[in-house]
Design a protein around this motif. Structure first.
Motif: not given
Length: 2023
Positions: A994-1017
């Motif tokens: 979440a901290t990185r998302l505030q300054s990420a140039p492409n938040p979608a990439a990070l959100l995609t990884l976090r969604m995959d992280f959640t799905r695996i959990l």
């Protein structure tokens, strides 16, 4: 209280909160329903932050499983047997073990024996197979679960003549008459049919007066029967490309095999048979120039021939009898040859002499050569007796394996055939170099092969793919391979492969073979004969001959030896050379070289060039090499190397790599403690051992890849042992943890890199995965299975738990944090502050005991106590791995990160073994692992999470792998560690992201990884238990309310505050996300993805929805959740999904027909506007709707009042596939949730929220509507899957054709989530629903199965919606806004009844409808008539169903509706009127509508009326005979042609006309919005406005209002039909007369504005002026100057367009004609300005309409008003349409073939195939010649016709295309029946048709009411043709500007055959226009004209009486000579 008063009271209540509603609506419309998601939530925690989870273990302590009853108890805690330890026996292919027997083995061999004989150690999670990761829901599994589905019956799948149900079958027996017995035109046919028909079965309880509650309970019980238990089983399986959690257990390590080919040697036959011939097979790769297999020796000699060698052989071993072999090919190639070498017994003579008999003697000459053959046999027998042990090369051949792919089966090798089958002789021994040259030339003609003489022979072999389990098979070590049923059977040998390139596979079995290849022997310097030399090889264990191995082969090319287990330095190979004499004297031994096999502990292999000694070697020679010049020995050629030999070892004991050899040697020395030790030239002592060992660890990275991979299990085991059991050198324990960890990283990297081609989709190496899963074990820790004695406890090398240590003891270090890493000074990376807070918050972890965190503080603390040393006996691998990873340097860290999954899995299995072997599973989870280790885990998770975040934009592939590895690691820890602590680590990771998302140039990439992280959990097998499903949610502790609660405080049904517990359960509230932690994470990700402001929305939509869908599918098939109460608890984890989907409704895909479906549903809640605001007011429709008690319109995004900013905020719409998947998830929750809970939630919803919920249900019905079997049919021919036959398998084995599995793996590895998404296979988020986009050919069974599943899905989805509607209805019983809500509910019910539904659903749906109408009759009879009209339409449609069950319930509903109407008003006029309207719009528009079954339904209604025992039932008579509406059947255009009867059937009856006006207005607007017939839509509006004007004129006499229909006659003459209202019919003061929304001045204005808009869109600008003439006085009376300005502006635009297009549509020819004052027209002359088009049928040749206006060269009109066709229907099948004619209006430029095809297709669907025929001429139809069983349609192009007086007023193009009633078509004919003939016979029939109404009308076809025919004689036809040509010449001549091309075209067709007054003028003008290149052409035209004038001169000088005199001149000649003069 009266109904009107009650309604008024309700309206007042709604108005009191109008201001509040405006504020709420404006707040909601200022942003989407998602606008508040990011900013706030319950407990003040926004969705972008993860709320702190509950302490899982503490919650379980406070709520033990015993408190829950029954099946819910299993949801509290993990099962006690969740983790178990298994021993899996290692697979052994052979019946006997290949490992050496127990004896004295050295350490290296002993380690190999242990490695290859011990069982696999597997830690199994017993329930892991229930996880979505290991039990995927695929299409195959779905299809398996779909077996046994009930076939649902649908109306659209029922053929027209099919009868379903016993009632239908028997009905014909009860009928005394049939409808066909009575003419359909008879007025009594309806009564007659009904009296004589049998009724459908009656519902037994229909007429009972039961309490509503009892009816509801009965309906619910019936709905629960025969339901699909699992909804998602009926839905397509989740997208496998999104299944990032997908895992598969690695395959156990097995012996490597390539493609296996079975070669059977069948026979070998020469022309003569005189001696034994022996064969050898081997594979050669020409490209690699390498022999790729060992030799296979076979003997095909007969027993008699074998008898020649009996003197030299004992009883042969059974292995030598093999005639078939299995070859393995790892790298298939088209350059592989199977080389066959033939040998014979050594004999005297040159090789050519020995082969000569085989080349010259033929089998046919056996008798002639009998004496020679006997002599040859005798010589051969002598040689076999003396030299039978020796061989000589004879011949060879080769088989090109690529050629056998096309001809599987026995291969005949005939040397007389093509080159590749040629057996050639050998002059000398064939070297490998020469062989490769010959093989390369075999594929092409070469002079090299032509020089070889062929030996005639026939070799038969059979080559095929090797079967899986071949019997009687021997391994390369001659061990019996299972199965081997009989040891006496002839064996098949497995031939060892020598792969062409490196093979990276680990050794799994014991193998220790040595191959010796003697290449050459140079005795050129030696005197004497060296012709026949033989070599004998002896494996010597010592120097005495008695120490030689018993078997010493004497073959000439390849020697194969099995090495003993222990090879010492005395073991060597001893070579002895013999000179074999062919004369009868013994051979003598000559020379003896040798090779020591072991040197410095390494096996010696490779090429050697040895000197050969003449003398026997001296004693102790074996430890020396022949290179040493021993004293007293004589050497050949002065001790030079003369003997070339090569040794190749195939060993799983000896690595044959210097770095591996050194590492294993040092480790074994440490284990045995044998010091000092000699390593090469160095003697090692204990003092130097540590240094050498560290250097050896570092040098492992330099090892060759192939042996490193082969011995990877050995290497990893040794490294693990060095970590866990540090060696003791000189009494001191040496910590090699860091070096071993780095070596492990390098080994993993090297193995990974070399096995990159076989990695899985996540980049995991299967070799390493298999090692961890099967081979890894804790050194010294033997597994203790149940029933065995526990092992001795081993003290761990770590300190005790931190909680038992004083807080003052700090373990921070300034230089080192591990004794194994003494020189580390800087830790790369940093630990997140959140991690430190987590560590400090855990009671079981002492902050002071932190190693990593305290080390980080060392930089700021100057004086820290020294670290406490570790007193260890044995370390724990998982602790050391975590520690070394955290403190590792950058280079090693990078390697570890590349393969993080491997180290994570090692750690997890080490932890599991630690718990299992140590009997610690009963220990509380908080006490299982020490605090220092958990600190390292926290630091490690933070470090890896930081790497994921920082690398996402630099190395996306690595970031994806790290993200998945970390998620799987944490998921695994949930099974063994403190779950609350792991949740805290997950939260810390989310905060990092979440901290990185505030300054990420492409938040979608990070959100995609976090969604995959959640799905695996969330893929954990105990996902439900991890969410604490049985613990009640606690209300929010914070006093600040959530947004959801503030918006819903004003509940729809109560003024009380909603229950916070219920609200928290249905929203993503703080308590929900805190307790249901994983579910909260998943739904939060979904909510953020659905946020309109989300980046990469389409991709995130699909990923988030797919994750939820996958989980729900797993719940449906999980056997643990089959109980209804358990599944209800599971559904509670997804309750917020309902709110999410409800708020996302505006952006869901619009499945409903038309864009206004959902908005209409919401707008019906707008109950009262009372004319607030002026006509052009700007009040927000949504605000008004909410004030009136209705919900916000879900389709508000398309509202006119919305600006661009609102549309921009609407966000990315969801695709059809994502929308449908989201909706099916919503239905799953509604189906499985507790009904009482849903009822409580619905009671707390605000009115707008409830409205959106109903819209959501409406959309669910549309999304899952049944498509019908026809939708699954495919036009293409079927393609059948072909199994992998023998040829395909051989092709794969030989040529290397890649298989489907490898291809899939390759594609999965190439996927990239953020590359070019169009070409990426798994990025399908931008596509629509897959079932509609994926077009694949399927079999009929597959299509039927799809239709079966789709029908069950549609039924179950509709039933779930129905259940939910029942819950809502039960909730609103006491609601203040009951009417509005129930109206919306009824709308959803009506939609469900109107869509394609199964008979099962319609039973329940109609039952619900009956109950709803019974409880709330005011919905239909006291409110708007629209609902009642829709209900009647749907009931009437179902009354005509072919399915008896549907008719039964529809008839019951219709009867109860009529009875309810009668009980309220003592009449059922309204229902009767609406039924009449419905029937008029239904007949002809519904293809499956059956009038016969409708009559039976009406009979059923009559039966109900007769049996109504209460006597209060209405006296029912049939309102209308359905046959009377048959005139509208023939409109294939659908609704367009059915609008008219609504108004037509109701003149003079206000109760009928008022709703008819509403219906007409609605349908007209629909037609206009559909972009189709704008003119017809405008006419509907005009008719409705005229009807309103008639009613308003009865109320009052207002000057500004139209006086009635007469005011609109200039718009359309048809409108006068609506003027049949008079004062004596109805008093204006009747109650409710003007309550309709259209029967006011505002309604009239709205109708007129819509009419003008439709006229404008249709290009009818002149009519716009006439409409505004009626509208402007009304606006002037209201002083609405804004509207007036707008109206005059539109008028200006209309007039401007008229001026621009006045002459644009008229060809210039006609324009000139119209401007000419002398132009005269007759009745039969096409009018100027009109495109005169003729369409004729000439015999069987169909001519298209042709336009003469095209010759004019004018521009095409921008507005064209239509094309007209006359359509006649003939045949009894048409009923009332028989012999009826209609004029159809079609879109402009419609061809005759188009309308013909459309009508034929339409009626073919109704009547069946081969019934409809098109009459392809315009002649009168003789019905006596028609087939009475067929239906005939005659179609003719017609054009508008005007009388002469009409043309004076019809001046413009618009005038000649508006108000059309007369149409003309011409039919050429001859007296003999032909269409065309000679000029004297040619007649023409002109047919003038008059229609009942004028075009354009509210329908697109109008009946012909009058027909007039005129027949022209041949002279009149000729004159007409001449007039036509004359007009064309006149137009072409006077055209301005002139068109030369058109003028020449007209002249070319006129000057030659005919002449007229315009020819001379035309020629004169043409001469002025042409260029020099056309002068000759013009002169030719003038010559023709001159000859024509001369020929006609006599006629031109005679007077008229003479012309009429009889003449011999033919009529055709007369036609060619007539000239018409002007005047």
């Amino acid at each position: 209280m009266a109904a009107s008063e009650r309604r008024a009271f309700a309206h007042k209540i709604n108005r009191t909160v109008a201001a509040e509603v405006r504020k709420q609506v404006s707040r909601e419309r200022s942003g989407s329903p998602h606008s508040s998601r990011r900013s706030s939530s319950s407990l003040g925690v926004p969705l972008t932050e993860v709320i702190e989870p509950l302490d899982f273990e503490d919650v379980l302590l406070s709520r033990p499983p015993e408190v829950e009853p029954g099946p819910l108890r299993d949801l509290i805690e993990f099962p006690a047997d969740d983790l178990e330890l298994l021993k899996q026996p290692r697979e052994c292919r052979t019946t006997e073990s290949g490992v050496p027997e127990d004896g004295k083995l050295d350490a290296q061999v002993r380690a190999a024996v242990e490695m290859y004989s011990e069982d696999w150690i597997i830690v199994r999670r017993r329930y892991q197979h229930l996880s979505t990761a290991y039990s995927p829901i695929t299409t195959e599994t779905q299809r398996e679960r779909q077996k046994g589905l009930t076939c649902q019956v649908f109306e659209q799948d029922t053929p027209g003549d099919e009868r379903t149900g016993p009632e239908d079958v028997d009905d014909s027996l009860h009928c005394s008459g049939s409808p066909e017995d009575t003419p359909r035109s008879s007025g009594a046919s309806g009564i007659f049919s009904l009296r004589n028909l049998a009724a459908d079965s009656l519902l037994p309880t229909l007429l009972e007066r039961a309490a509503p509650e009892d009816v509801d309970r009965r309906n619910e019980a019936l709905r629960r029967q025969h339901r699909a238990p699992a909804l998602l089983t009926l839905y397509p399986a989740p997208d496998e490309d999104e299944a990032v959690e997908r895992c598969s257990r690695p395959e156990p390590p097995r012996e490597h095999f390539g493609q296996r080919i079975l070669v059977k040697c069948l026979s070998l036959k020469f022309e003569i048979e005189i001696e034994p011939i022996f064969g050898t097979l081997a594979l050669y790769d020409v490209r690699e120039k390498k022999k790729i297999s060992e030799n296979f020796y076979f003997d095909l000699n007969s027993d008699s021939v074998k008898g020649l060698l009996r003197a030299h052989g004992t009883h042969p071993a059974i292995s030598t009898l093999a005639r078939s072999a299995i070859f393995s090919v790892t790298y298939p190639s088209p350059d592989i040859f199977l080389v066959v070498k033939l040998e014979k017994v050594l004999q005297q003579g040159d090789i050519s002499e020995c082969c000569e008999p085989y080349m010259v003697m033929k089998e046919a000459d056996t008798v002639k050569n009998k004496e020679k053959l006997e002599k040859l046999r005798l010589a051969a027998e002598q040689f076999c007796t003396r030299l039978g042990r020796y061989r000589m090369p004879f011949a060879w051949t080769a088989v090109h394996l690529a050629n056998i792919v096309s001809s599987v089966g026995p291969q005949d090798r005939d040397s007389d055939s093509e080159g590749e089958r040629r057996a050639t002789w050998e002059a000398e021994r064939l070297s490998d170099e020469d062989l490769f040259k010959f093989l390369a030339d075999m594929r092409r003609p070469s002079s090299l092969l032509r020089r070889l003489r062929p030996v005639t022979a026939q070799l038969k072999i059979d080559i095929s793919p090797a079967p899986e389990n071949l019997h009687f098979c021997l391994s390369p070590e001659l061990l019996h391979v299972k199965p081997y049923p009989d040891p006496r059977g002839r064996p098949t040998k497995e031939i060892l492969e020598f792969p062409a390139r490196e093979v990276y596979a680990p050794h799994t079995c014991y193998r220790n073979l040595l191959f010796v290849y003697p290449h050459s022997l140079n005795f050129s310097s030696r005197q004497g004969s060296v012709r026949n030399l033989a070599v004998r090889i002896q494996y010597m264990a010592g120097e005495d001959q008695s120490q030689a191995l018993p078997w010493s082969p004497e073959f000439y090319e390849e020697f194969k030896l099995r090495l003993p287990a222990c090879v010492t330095e005395n073991h060597h190979l001893f070579f002895t050379f013999y000179h074999v004499s062919c004369q009868p004297r013994p051979g003598t031994a000559l020379e003896t070289p040798w090779i020591p096999l072991l040197q410095h502990g390494r096996l010696r292999t490779g090429p050697f060039c040895l000197p050969v000694s003449v003398d026997q070697p001296p004693p102790s020679y074996s430890v020396l090499t022949p290179d040493v010049a021993l004293p007293g020995m004589r050497w050949v050629d002065g001790h030079k190397g003369v003997f070339s030999v090569e040794l190749t070892a195939v060993s799983s004991v000896h690595p044959q790599d210097p770095h591996l050899d050194k590492f294993f040697t040092l480790v074994h020395v440490l284990e045995e403690g044998t010091f000092p030790f000699r390593l090469k030239e160095t003697v090692l002592s204990e003092g130097t051992m540590e240094q050498e060992l560290r250097a050896s660890l570092a040098a492992l990275r330099l090892a060759s890849p192939e042996p490193l991979v082969a011995f990877s299990h050995h290497v990893l085991d040794k490294l693990v042992r060095l970590v866990v059991r540090p060696p003791v050198i000189c009494g001191q324990m040496v910590n090699l943890g860091r070096g071993a960890f780095e070596a492990m990283a390098h080994v993993a990297s090297l193995v990974h890199r070399n096995l990159e081609a076989v990695q899985d989709s996540r980049g995991h190496c299967p070799l390493l995965a298999a090692y961890v899963h099967y081979a890894f074990r804790i050194p010294g820790g033997e597994p203790c299975l149940p029933g065995e004695a526990p092992p001795a406890t081993v003290q761990a090398a770590t300190l005790s738990r931190g909680s038992g240590r004083p807080a003052s003891l700090y373990l921070a270090r300034s230089k080192s944090i591990s004794s194994s890493n003494p020189d580390l000074a800087v830790v790369p990376g940093s630990v997140d502050d959140e991690v430190s807070r987590i560590l400090a918050s855990k009671g079981a972890i002492d902050r002071s005991s932190s190693r990593a965190s305290s080390y980080l503080e060392a930089s700021s603390s100057s004086a820290l106590p020294a670290p406490q040393p570790r007193h260890t006996v044995q370390k724990l691998l998982h602790e050391e791995l975590a520690l070394q990873w955290v403190v590792s340097g950058s280079a090693v860290r990078e390697l570890v990160l590349q393969h993080a999954w491997f180290f994570f899995r090692l750690m997890v299995k080490s932890m599991e073994l630690h718990l299992l072997l140590g009997q610690r599973l009963d220990t509380p989870r908080k006490l299982r692992f020490p605090g220092r280790f958990l600190e390292d885990i926290a630091a490690l998770v933070a470090s890896v999470g930081l790497e994921v975040i920082t690398r996402v934009h630099k190395d996306m592939e690595l970031a994806e792998r790290l993200n998945a590895s970390l998620a799987f690691f944490l998921s695994d820890l949930l099974s063994i560690a403190d779950r609350g602590y792991i949740f805290s680590l997950v939260r810390a990771h989310y905060k990092q992201v979440a901290t990185r998302l505030q300054s990420a140039p492409n938040p979608a990439a990070l959100l995609t990884l976090r969604m995959d992280f959640t799905r695996i959990l969330c893929s954990h097998e105990h996902y439900v238990t991890l969410n604490l499903p049985c613990c009640p949610l606690s209300p929010p502790a914070s006093p600040s309310p959530s947004v959801s609660s503030t918006t819903s405080q004003s509940s729809t049904f109560s003024s009380q505050t909603p229950d916070p517990k219920v609200t928290n359960m249905f929203e993503l509230s703080g308590p929900f996300r805190q307790q249901h932690f994983l579910s909260g994470l998943l739904l939060t990700e979904l909510a953020l993805a659905l946020d309109p402001e989300a980046e990469g929305a389409s991709l995130l939509h699909k990923k988030a929805i797919s994750a939820v869908h996958s989980l729900l599918c797993s719940h449906d098939v999980d056997s643990r959740y089959t109980d209804a109460s358990v599944k209800a608890k599971v559904a509670e984890l997804y309750l917020p999904l309902l709110s999410l989907a409800r708020d996302t409704l505006p952006r869901l895909h619009g499945f409903a027909e038309g864009s206004g479906q959902r908005s209409r549903l919401a707008s019906m809640l707008d109950s009262d506007t009372d004319g607030e605001g002026d006509i052009g007011g700007t009040i927000n429709p949504s605000v008004a709707m909410a004030i009136a008690g209705g919900p916000l319109a879900p389709g508000s995004r398309t509202s006119i009042s919305q600006g661009p900013s609102t549309a921009a905020r609407s966000g990315c719409p969801l695709s059809a596939e994502s929308s449908r998947t989201l909706l099916v998830c919503v239905l799953w929750v509604l189906k499985n949730a507790e009904p009482a809970l849903l009822q409580r939630w619905a009671a707390d919803l605000a009115l707008p929220q409830l409205g959106r919920l109903l819209d959501l249900l409406y959309l669910c019905l549309a999304a899952f509507e049944y498509k019908g079997k026809k939708a699954f049919e495919r036009i293409n021919s079927l393609t059948f899957k072909k199994s992998l036959d023998m040829r395909a398998r051989l092709e794969e084995a030989i040529l290397g054709t890649i298989g489907a599995r490898q291809e899939m793996v390759r594609r999965s590895r190439e996927r990239s989530p953020f590359g070019n998404q169009e070409n990426v296979r798994w990025r399908k988020s931008v596509t629509h629903w897959r079932q509609t986009s994926d077009r694949v050919d399927k079999t009929k069974d597959e299509m039927n199965h799809e239709a079966l599943v789709d029908g069950n899905l549609a039924t179950e989805a509709s039933l779930v919606v129905l259940d939910t509607l029942e819950i809502i209805v039960q909730t609103v019983m006491l609601s203040e806004a009951r009417e509005s809500i129930l109206g919306a509910v009824l709308k959803v019910v009506l939609y469900s009844l109107g869509s394609a539904q199964s008979a099962l659903f319609l039973q329940h749906g109609l039952a619900t409808q009956r109950a709803l109408v019974s409880k709330f009759p005011e919905l239909l009879f006291e409110e708007d008539t629209e609902l009642c009209a829709d209900l009647c339409l749907r009931l009437l449609r179902h009354c005509g169903s072919r399915i008896s069950t549907i008719r039964t319930h529809a008839s019951a509903s219709l009867y109860l509706l009529m009875r309810q109407n009668f009980e309220i008003g003592h009449n059922f006029a309204r229902v009767k009127m609406l039924v009449t309207m419905s029937l008029s719009s239904l007949v002809g528009t519904t293809q499956n509508f059956s009038e016969e079954h409708l009559r039976r339904s009406l009979k059923t209604i009559l039966t109900y009326a007769e049996e109504d025992v209460l006597g209060s039932g209405p006296h029912v008579q049939p309102a209308h005979d359905p046959d009377r509406h048959g005139e509208d059947e023939g409109a294939p255009g659908g609704p367009r042609d059915a609008h008219g009867p609504h108004v037509q059937n109701c003149p003079g009856i206000p109760r009928l006309s008022r709703p008819a006006a509403d219906v007409a207005a609605e349908h007209g607007w629909q037609a206009c919005r559909a972009g189709g017939s704008h003119a017809e839509a405008a006419q509907c509006m005009v008719h409705a406005a005229a009807l309103v004007a008639e009613y308003l004129a009865l109320l009052e006499d207002s000057r500004h209002l139209p006086v009635g229909c007469v005011s609109f006659q200039n718009v359309s003459s048809n409108v006068l039909e609506e003027s049949a209202i008079s004062d004596d019919i109805l008093s204006p003061d009747e109650e409710g007369f003007c309550s309709g929304k259209n029967f006011t001045e505002l309604g009239l204005v709205g109708l007129l504005e819509q009419a003008a808009a439709c006229f404008t869109m249709g290009g009818l600008y002149e009519a716009v002026n006439e409409v505004y003439k009626n509208l402007i006085p009304i606006l002037e009376a209201h002083r609405d100057y804004k509207k007036l300005a707008a109206v005059h502006g539109r008028l200006q635009e209309a007039f401007t367009k008229i001026m621009h297009q006045l002459w644009l549509g008229v060809p210039p020819i006609a324009r000139a004609a119209c401007e000419s004052p002398s132009w005269e027209l007759s009745r039969d002359t096409p009018p100027p300005g009109h495109l005169s088009v003729e369409g004729e049928f000439s015999g069987q040749r169909w001519q298209e309409p042709r336009a003469l206006g095209r010759l004019g060269g004018g521009k095409r009109s921008q507005r064209v008003f239509g094309t007209y066709f006359r359509v006649g229907f003939y045949g009894a099948r048409f009923g009332d349409l028989d012999e009826q004619e209609f004029v159809y209006k079609e879109p402009s430029i419609t061809k005759l073939a188009e309308i013909s095809h459309r009508l034929e297709e339409f009626y073919t669907e109704r009547f069946g195939d081969d019934v409809v025929e098109i009459i392809k001429d315009s002649n009168p139809v003789d019905k006596s010649k028609l087939d009475p069983q067929k239906a005939y349609i005659q179609i003719t192009y017609v054009e508008p016709h005007f009388d002469t007086y009409e043309l004076k007023d019809r001046v413009t193009y618009f005038d000649r295309n508006y108000g059309l009633r007369a149409f003309l078509f011409c039919t050429p004919f001859t007296p003999d029946g032909r269409a065309h003939g000679e000029l004297a016979e040619q007649h023409k029939r002109k047919t003038l048709l008059s229609t009942e109404h004028a075009f354009p009308y509210i329908k697109t076809r109008i009946r012909v009411c009058h027909r007039e025919e005129t027949v022209l004689t041949p002279v009149e036809v000729a004159i007409e043709d001449m007039q036509k040509k004359t007009r064309e010449l006149a137009f072409a001549t006077e055209q301005d500007p002139p068109d030369a091309k058109m003028l020449q075209m007209v002249l070319q067709g006129s000057v030659g055959p005919t002449v007229n007054q315009w020819c001379e003028d035309a020629l004169r003008k043409n001469k002025a226009l042409i260029g020099p290149d056309q002068k000759e052409y013009h002169r030719e035209l003038e010559r023709h004209y001159g000859r024509l004038r001369e020929a006609l001169q006599p006629l031109l000088t005679q007077r008229l009486p003479q012309l009429l005199a009889p003449s011999s001149t033919s009529l055709r000649e007369l036609h060619e000579q007539i000239e018409f003069q002007e005047g």
